[in-house]
Motif scaffolding. Structure first.
Motif, PDB file in Angstrom:
ATOM      1  N   ALA A 136      48.877 -38.088  61.245  1.00  0.00           N
ATOM      2  CA  ALA A 136      49.970 -38.346  60.302  1.00  0.00           C
ATOM      3  C   ALA A 136      49.479 -38.246  58.858  1.00  0.00           C
ATOM      4  CB  ALA A 136      50.577 -39.722  60.568  1.00  0.00           C
ATOM      5  N   ALA A 137      48.290 -38.776  58.610  1.00  0.00           N
ATOM      6  CA  ALA A 137      47.718 -38.699  57.268  1.00  0.00           C
ATOM      7  C   ALA A 137      47.416 -37.240  56.908  1.00  0.00           C
ATOM      8  CB  ALA A 137      46.444 -39.538  57.195  1.00  0.00           C
ATOM      9  N   GLU A 138      46.900 -36.488  57.862  1.00  0.00           N
ATOM     10  CA  GLU A 138      46.586 -35.077  57.625  1.00  0.00           C
ATOM     11  C   GLU A 138      47.846 -34.268  57.323  1.00  0.00           C
ATOM     12  OE1 GLU A 138      44.541 -31.291  60.017  1.00  0.00           O
ATOM     13  OE2 GLU A 138      44.199 -33.354  60.712  1.00  0.00           O
ATOM     14  N   SER A 139      48.931 -34.615  58.014  1.00  0.00           N
ATOM     15  CA  SER A 139      50.188 -33.869  57.825  1.00  0.00           C
ATOM     16  C   SER A 139      50.824 -34.146  56.471  1.00  0.00           C
ATOM     17  CB  SER A 139      51.186 -34.224  58.929  1.00  0.00           C
ATOM     18  OG  SER A 139      51.745 -35.514  58.717  1.00  0.00           O
ATOM     19  N   GLY A 140      50.612 -35.337  55.946  1.00  0.00           N
ATOM     20  CA  GLY A 140      51.243 -35.731  54.696  1.00  0.00           C
ATOM     21  C   GLY A 140      52.721 -36.049  54.844  1.00  0.00           C
TER      22      GLY A 140
ATOM     23  N   HIS B 228      53.955 -27.995  70.714  1.00  0.00           N
ATOM     24  CA  HIS B 228      54.262 -27.778  69.294  1.00  0.00           C
ATOM     25  C   HIS B 228      53.164 -26.993  68.579  1.00  0.00           C
ATOM     26  CE1 HIS B 228      57.672 -30.512  69.612  1.00  0.00           C
ATOM     27  NE2 HIS B 228      56.878 -31.319  70.281  1.00  0.00           N
ATOM     28  N   ALA B 229      52.061 -26.763  69.255  1.00  0.00           N
ATOM     29  CA  ALA B 229      50.913 -26.114  68.624  1.00  0.00           C
ATOM     30  C   ALA B 229      51.100 -24.598  68.535  1.00  0.00           C
ATOM     31  CB  ALA B 229      49.651 -26.445  69.410  1.00  0.00           C
TER      32      ALA B 229
ATOM     33  N   SER C 167      44.020 -15.807  70.806  1.00  0.00           N
ATOM     34  CA  SER C 167      44.434 -17.100  70.269  1.00  0.00           C
ATOM     35  C   SER C 167      44.168 -17.165  68.768  1.00  0.00           C
ATOM     36  CB  SER C 167      43.688 -18.223  70.986  1.00  0.00           C
ATOM     37  OG  SER C 167      42.302 -17.965  71.014  1.00  0.00           O
ATOM     38  N   VAL C 168      44.718 -18.201  68.129  1.00  0.00           N
ATOM     39  CA  VAL C 168      44.531 -18.415  66.693  1.00  0.00           C
ATOM     40  C   VAL C 168      43.874 -19.774  66.472  1.00  0.00           C
ATOM     41  CG1 VAL C 168      46.494 -16.987  66.068  1.00  0.00           C
ATOM     42  CG2 VAL C 168      46.841 -19.446  66.455  1.00  0.00           C
ATOM     43  N   GLU C 169      43.316 -19.973  65.290  1.00  0.00           N
ATOM     44  CA  GLU C 169      42.706 -21.264  64.968  1.00  0.00           C
ATOM     45  C   GLU C 169      43.780 -22.324  64.773  1.00  0.00           C
ATOM     46  OE1 GLU C 169      39.905 -21.338  61.839  1.00  0.00           O
ATOM     47  OE2 GLU C 169      38.680 -19.699  62.651  1.00  0.00           O
ATOM     48  N   GLN C 170      43.480 -23.533  65.234  1.00  0.00           N
ATOM     49  CA  GLN C 170      44.407 -24.659  65.094  1.00  0.00           C
ATOM     50  C   GLN C 170      43.693 -25.839  64.454  1.00  0.00           C
ATOM     51  OE1 GLN C 170      47.264 -23.991  69.018  1.00  0.00           O
ATOM     52  NE2 GLN C 170      45.767 -25.610  69.050  1.00  0.00           N
ATOM     53  N   ALA C 171      44.466 -26.807  64.024  1.00  0.00           N
ATOM     54  CA  ALA C 171      43.893 -28.056  63.515  1.00  0.00           C
ATOM     55  C   ALA C 171      43.131 -28.755  64.636  1.00  0.00           C
ATOM     56  CB  ALA C 171      45.003 -28.962  62.989  1.00  0.00           C
TER      57      ALA C 171
END
Length: 328
Positions: free
Chosen positions: A19-23, A124-125, A271-275
């Motif tokens: 949540a903090a990372e998302s802002g 959701h990723a 694939s792609v990079e994700q958080a």
């Protein structure tokens, strides 16, 4: 938006960090029935508001959203009470134990003009969306094999004679609802609701499944889901089609995807990079729906949640797994 958490486990900490990372969400309060645990977590994240009474949390006007990560069996009563006090809810999976609870809860959300979400980070990723968009590459799908098997540290406690919540029928535990829900969500999000299903559990004396195999029958292919909390697995998931196969490890998250062409045998990663903390993506989805009032996307997620729970409830009851809330 300001939010509070219910629960003090590791998954709660991961949500707080995402949540903090998302802002998108600002942590304002911590709730736990154990005030000492709530205070410890609040101090860790420099949060001033601490509650051990649900009524006080519900009546706190600063809080707009509540993240629920309490034992499975009490999700329903907490969600209902908080929605009746105007709070949006993000509830850890499995959100509820049966469709009766599900129907009442979503009707309560509608009546109180709030949103109710089931936290299922996988769908959701970015890589899951890429996976879904790439299904056509395999041609006609004939078999799907999905799994989530991870030895639980709490199983050692169970072997020592204790019954942790996750291995308790009273608290709605077991492998299918805790780990099997990930590949089941994935299957229904990718392929829709199956025509039929059957679950063969590995039962424990506590009345829940330590592991099991769930078979989903579709019109022209079969999806086999294997889950376990009493063994580990190092295998991959596979979607097998007439033109090729898609392979990816893990069902809790989709990080690496490969396509193998049947004729050329060439393996192509795509694939792609994700958080690192992929919970950030579900938070972005949920807060976006709340802020924009996106009823179409909300209905999609609501229907998906109901389809997953319907299959899961029917499967476990048919195999003799009865939870505490089933008896009320």
């Amino acid at each position: 938006m300001n939010y509070a958490t219910i629960g003090t486990s590791m998954i709660t900490e991961r949500f707080i960090e995402a949540a903090a990372e998302s802002g998108r969400l600002k942590l304002k309060a911590i709730y736990s029935r154990d005030l000492e645990k709530a205070t410890r977590l609040a101090n860790q994240y420099e949060v001033k508001l601490v509650f051990n009474q649900l009524e006080k949390l519900a009546n706190c006007e600063e809080i707009e959203v509540v993240y629920i990560a309490s034992p499975n069996s009490i999700h329903y009563e907490q969600a209902i009470f908080l929605m009746e006090h105007g709070k949006h809810i993000i509830c850890e999976k499995p959100m509820f134990t049966g469709m009766k609870e599900w129907e009442t809860a979503f009707e309560t959300a509608r009546k109180n003009d709030v949103f109710l979400f089931e936290a299922m980070r996988t769908i959701h990723a970015p890589n899951f969306k890429l996976l879904k968009d790439s299904l056509g590459r395999v041609g006609q799908i004939r078999n799907v094999n999905l799994q989530y098997m991870k030895y639980s540290s709490r199983y050692d406690q169970y072997l020592d004679g204790e019954i942790p919540n996750i291995f308790s029928a009273k608290f709605a535990g077991g492998a299918l609802v805790d780990l099997g829900i990930y590949p089941l969500y994935m299957a229904i999000a990718l392929f829709g609701e199956p025509e039929s299903s059957v679950y063969v559990p590995v039962m424990l004396k506590s009345g829940v499944d330590g592991g099991g195999t769930l078979v989903l029958q579709y019109n022209d292919f079969v999806c086999t889901i294997v889950c376990s909390k009493i063994t580990d697995s190092y295998g991959s998931n596979e979607i097998l089609g007439e033109k090729g196969n898609i392979i990816f490890p893990g069902s809790g998250t989709v990080e690496k995807i490969e396509y193998i062409d049947r004729e050329t045998k060439v393996c192509e990663p795509f694939s792609v990079e994700q958080a690192n903390n992929d919970m950030v993506y579900e938070i972005e989805t949920f807060t976006g729906i709340i802020q924009t009032g996106d009823e179409e996307r909300y209905l999609e997620l609501t229907n998906l949640s109901g389809q997953v729970l319907k299959v899961m409830e029917e499967a476990r009851k048919a195999s003799g797994i009865v939870f505490g809330p089933d008896k009320s």
